[in-house]
Design an enzyme around this catalytic site. Structure first.
Site, PDB file in Angstrom:
ATOM      1  N   ASP A  90      13.176 -24.753 -56.022  1.00 23.64           N
ATOM      2  CA  ASP A  90      12.405 -23.842 -55.192  1.00 23.64           C
ATOM      3  C   ASP A  90      13.186 -23.696 -53.887  1.00 23.64           C
ATOM      4  OD1 ASP A  90      10.459 -22.235 -54.200  1.00 23.64           O
ATOM      5  OD2 ASP A  90       8.968 -23.819 -53.918  1.00 23.64           O
ATOM      6  N   CYS A 276     -10.084 -42.751 -70.432  1.00 27.25           N
ATOM      7  CA  CYS A 276      -8.730 -42.418 -70.865  1.00 27.25           C
ATOM      8  C   CYS A 276      -8.074 -43.676 -71.395  1.00 27.25           C
ATOM      9  CB  CYS A 276      -7.949 -41.885 -69.649  1.00 27.25           C
ATOM     10  SG  CYS A 276      -6.210 -41.599 -69.959  1.00 27.25           S
TER      11      CYS A 276
HETATM   12 ZN   LIG Z   1      -5.168 -42.545 -68.137  1.00 23.90          ZN
END
Ligand SMILES: [Zn+2]
Length: 478
Positions: A90, A276
């Site tokens: 960038d 998760c």
């Molecule tokens: Zn995780």
């Protein structure tokens, strides 16, 4: 310049593709983690383990630091970051947006990007914020255009050119700019200056901006949604035709104690359990360190990219978008898209499955598209449209044609019963939204033909809109 982008699978506007760069291909949709050589929470060379095929870094930050500048010029950017895959740079337009000025010209920073061996270089575009007057957006866009043209001279086989599309929230300007830039045959088209829209949760406006840019761009060009790093909106952006994302968010969120998921964000402190099982979360202890939180944010972001790719292969991208749009601002975006879905009708490839996952499914492009298929049917005389053939079989001989009815699509002849979407749709019993769509398509069909219609329906089809239908057809409750 040869095309460096090859598309292998499509669904809605989304696609899986391959962008060739001097340091190898990037499979899209792709997420490029933003790495800052000064303050990397996760080192660039560690990024591959999370699934990153490519990185993005800021050439202006390197240019301004004498030590980094010299190292980048003598060793190259890949050696400096310890990463041998594609690296996009960038230019400093983020700094321009944040601080109002930067101390280098666009041509100079593009030449610097080439000299340090960047795979994809970007000129300093002017990141015009949302909602500014048309004149300002146009004036700044012309400066951006000049700089892109100027940058093109430094790009080629050694470094690909990213040509940012600007135009603020003026959709006509976005589209015109995209159309003009298409003639340049750049390699990547970033949609610029949309971070303020995302920061203020204006996803509906963001979607309109993306659709305007896509309307002007050649469809075989990869599109980068600049500054979009939250996995919650990847599916929506991919469905609209974005191919590349960059994420500084994984690190910024980690520093603020924010835990990303594909359906939203938690404050880590509020979590008693971790939803998760990535390597960072696998221990189950919700007291993640900042570094572990950054790692989790990366795992969950790359997992979402894979979920999206599989959905494209399965022809299930809309279904995924609907599941991800539980958040009100995203739901608003989904509705904006559905209202303006005409372009999808021409471009969405043939699908082979339709799963009705929520009332939002009733407004999918497939439903509007089915109406076009319907109006191609030859229809005259007396027509019976029935929701329950067992109960109407005895009266069918009084009609020239009998059509069946399936929500949310509407009427269909028996011959279409096995074709998409009638045959390949999994739809629960009709609900209010799906009957509304079906009746709307039925009215549109009757209006387009010169027929004497009778609608025979059982009680599951009772609906406010039958009153509207009664102006066009005889109603026959069963
Ligand atoms: Zn995780």
């Amino acid at each position: 310049m040869p095309d460096r982008f090859e598309i292998t699978h499509k669904d809605v506007f989304g696609r899986i593709g391959k962008l060739d760069t001097p340091h190898g291909p990037i499979e899209t949709p792709a997420l490029l983690p933003v790495v800052n050589p000064n303050t990397a929470l996760v080192a660039p060379k560690e990024m591959r383990q999370f699934g990153a095929a490519a990185l993005i870094t800021n050439a202006y930050i390197i240019y301004r630091n004498p030590r980094l500048k010299e190292a980048a010029l003598s060793e190259g950017i890949h050696e400096l970051l310890g990463f041998d895959g594609p690296i996009m740079t960038d230019s400093g337009s983020f700094q321009l947006a944040t601080y109002g000025k930067i101390e280098i010209g666009s041509a100079e920073i593009v030449a610097f990007q080439r000299d340090i061996g960047s795979d994809i270089g970007t000129p300093i575009d002017i990141p015009t914020p949302p909602d500014v007057p048309f004149e300002r957006a146009l004036r700044e866009l012309n400066v951006t255009l000049e700089r892109i043209w100027e940058a093109a001279a430094f790009c080629g086989a050694e470094m690909l050119l990213a040509a940012p599309i600007q135009g603020s929230t003026h959709l006509d300007l976005r589209e015109q700019h995209a159309r003009l830039l298409s003639t340049l045959n750049a390699d990547v088209y970033p949609i610029g200056a949309v971070v303020p829209l995302m920061e203020s949760y204006r996803y509906a406006d963001l979607s309109s901006v993306i659709m305007a840019c896509k309307a002007g761009l050649a469809l075989n060009k990869p599109v980068h949604l600049f500054g979009a790093g939250h996995p919650m909106m990847f599916a929506l952006a991919v469905a609209l035709g974005c191919d590349l994302f960059d994420s500084a968010a994984y690190a910024l969120y980690a520093r603020a104690g924010r835990y990303m998921t594909a359906s939203g964000t938690y404050q880590l402190n509020d979590l008693a359990y971790l939803p998760c099982s990535c390597p960072a979360c696998a221990g189950g202890d919700p007291k993640l360190t900042e570094r572990e939180l950054a790692e989790h944010n990366l795992w969950v972001s790359f997992a979402e990219i894979n979920t999206i790719k599989q959905a494209i292969i399965d022809g299930q991208l809309w279904e995924l978008v609907e599941r991800r749009c539980g958040y009100p601002a995203l739901l608003q975006a989904l509705r904006t898209i559905q209202k303006n879905c005409a372009p999808f009708e021409a471009i969405e490839p043939l699908k082979w499955s339709f799963m009705y996952t929520s009332t939002e499914s009733a407004e999918r492009p497939d439903v509007a598209r089915f109406l076009i298929k319907l109006t191609n049917i030859e229809l005259t005389g007396r027509v019976l449209i029935t929701t329950n053939r067992t109960q109407t079989r005895d009266m069918e001989h009084e009609f020239d044609t009998t059509l069946l009815m399936k929500a949310p699509f509407g009427p269909y002849p028996q011959e279409l019963a096995e074709t998409y979407p009638i045959g390949q749709s999994e739809v629960p019993d009709p609900d209010y939204a799906s009957i509304k769509s079906a009746v709307r398509n039925l009215i549109a069909l009757i209006r387009s033909k010169n027929v004497d219609a009778t609608f025979a329906y059982d009680s599951t089809w009772n609906h406010d809109d039958l009153e509207k239908l009664s102006s066009y057809a005889t109603l026959l409750p069963l």
